[in-house]
Design a protein around this motif. Structure first.
Motif, PDB file in Angstrom:
ATOM      1  N   ALA A  22      38.623  46.169  34.874  1.00 29.08           N
ATOM      2  CA  ALA A  22      39.564  46.794  35.832  1.00 29.08           C
ATOM      3  C   ALA A  22      38.820  48.016  36.797  1.00 29.08           C
ATOM      4  CB  ALA A  22      40.734  47.108  35.108  1.00 29.08           C
ATOM      5  N   ASP A  25      36.369  46.924  38.941  1.00 28.40           N
ATOM      6  CA  ASP A  25      37.011  46.402  40.425  1.00 28.40           C
ATOM      7  C   ASP A  25      37.970  47.254  41.027  1.00 28.40           C
ATOM      8  OD1 ASP A  25      35.354  44.063  39.783  1.00 28.40           O
ATOM      9  OD2 ASP A  25      37.384  42.723  39.064  1.00 28.40           O
ATOM     10  N   THR A  27      40.880  48.132  40.111  1.00 30.89           N
ATOM     11  CA  THR A  27      42.326  47.407  40.243  1.00 30.89           C
ATOM     12  C   THR A  27      42.875  47.787  38.672  1.00 30.89           C
ATOM     13  OG1 THR A  27      43.393  45.684  40.570  1.00 30.89           O
ATOM     14  CG2 THR A  27      41.385  45.305  39.426  1.00 30.89           C
ATOM     15  N   SER A  28      44.132  47.126  38.445  1.00 27.84           N
ATOM     16  CA  SER A  28      44.633  47.674  37.297  1.00 27.84           C
ATOM     17  C   SER A  28      44.410  46.394  36.159  1.00 27.84           C
ATOM     18  CB  SER A  28      46.003  47.442  37.484  1.00 27.84           C
ATOM     19  OG  SER A  28      46.709  46.324  37.821  1.00 27.84           O
ATOM     20  N   LYS A  30      46.504  44.827  34.617  1.00 32.75           N
ATOM     21  CA  LYS A  30      47.409  43.919  34.728  1.00 32.75           C
ATOM     22  C   LYS A  30      46.883  42.868  35.713  1.00 32.75           C
ATOM     23  CE  LYS A  30      52.265  43.468  35.077  1.00 32.75           C
ATOM     24  NZ  LYS A  30      53.760  43.985  35.060  1.00 32.75           N
ATOM     25  N   THR A  31      46.312  43.299  36.807  1.00 24.57           N
ATOM     26  CA  THR A  31      45.342  42.402  37.882  1.00 24.57           C
ATOM     27  C   THR A  31      44.643  41.508  37.061  1.00 24.57           C
ATOM     28  OG1 THR A  31      46.151  43.976  39.591  1.00 24.57           O
ATOM     29  CG2 THR A  31      44.343  42.323  40.062  1.00 24.57           C
ATOM     30  N   ARG A  34      46.184  38.951  35.101  1.00 24.50           N
ATOM     31  CA  ARG A  34      46.641  37.925  35.853  1.00 24.50           C
ATOM     32  C   ARG A  34      45.765  36.905  36.469  1.00 24.50           C
ATOM     33  NH1 ARG A  34      50.290  41.840  39.428  1.00 24.50           N
ATOM     34  NH2 ARG A  34      52.184  42.023  38.034  1.00 24.50           N
ATOM     35  N   ALA A  35      44.479  37.272  36.524  1.00 26.64           N
ATOM     36  CA  ALA A  35      43.546  36.693  37.182  1.00 26.64           C
ATOM     37  C   ALA A  35      42.814  35.742  35.813  1.00 26.64           C
ATOM     38  CB  ALA A  35      42.257  37.421  37.453  1.00 26.64           C
ATOM     39  N   CYS A  68      36.858  38.095  45.499  1.00 26.05           N
ATOM     40  CA  CYS A  68      36.962  39.750  45.960  1.00 26.05           C
ATOM     41  C   CYS A  68      36.077  39.810  47.387  1.00 26.05           C
ATOM     42  CB  CYS A  68      36.432  40.623  44.917  1.00 26.05           C
ATOM     43  SG  CYS A  68      37.285  40.539  43.277  1.00 26.05           S
TER      44      CYS A  68
END
Length: 69
Positions: A22, A25, A27-28, A30-31, A34-35, A68
């Motif tokens: 995370a 990237d 990002t969180s 959680k993201t 999800r991936a 990405c």
């Protein structure tokens, strides 16, 4: 290559945590989760019962190349 030698090579690489991916990237967590749940990011489950999630740097690179910008 013998199976034991191949396994030793695989375990000698530094695996990344969800938190580290995370951060890389920007990002969180959680993201990233999800991936993983969507099957976009391959993981290695380690620890008792396979509860801990680790990401191979090569799998992370492949994910970034494919998903990405």
């Amino acid at each position: 290559m013998p199976r034991q030698a191949k396994k030793a090579i695989e375990t000698s690489r530094r695996l990344l945590t969800v938190k580290e991916v995370a951060a890389l990237d920007n990002t969180s967590e959680k993201t990233v989760r999800r991936a993983i749940a969507a099957g976009l990011l391959d993981v290695v489950r380690v620890g008792p019962g396979g509860r801990l999630i680790r990401i191979d740097p090569a799998a992370h690179a492949a994910y970034r190349m494919a998903h990405c910008r």
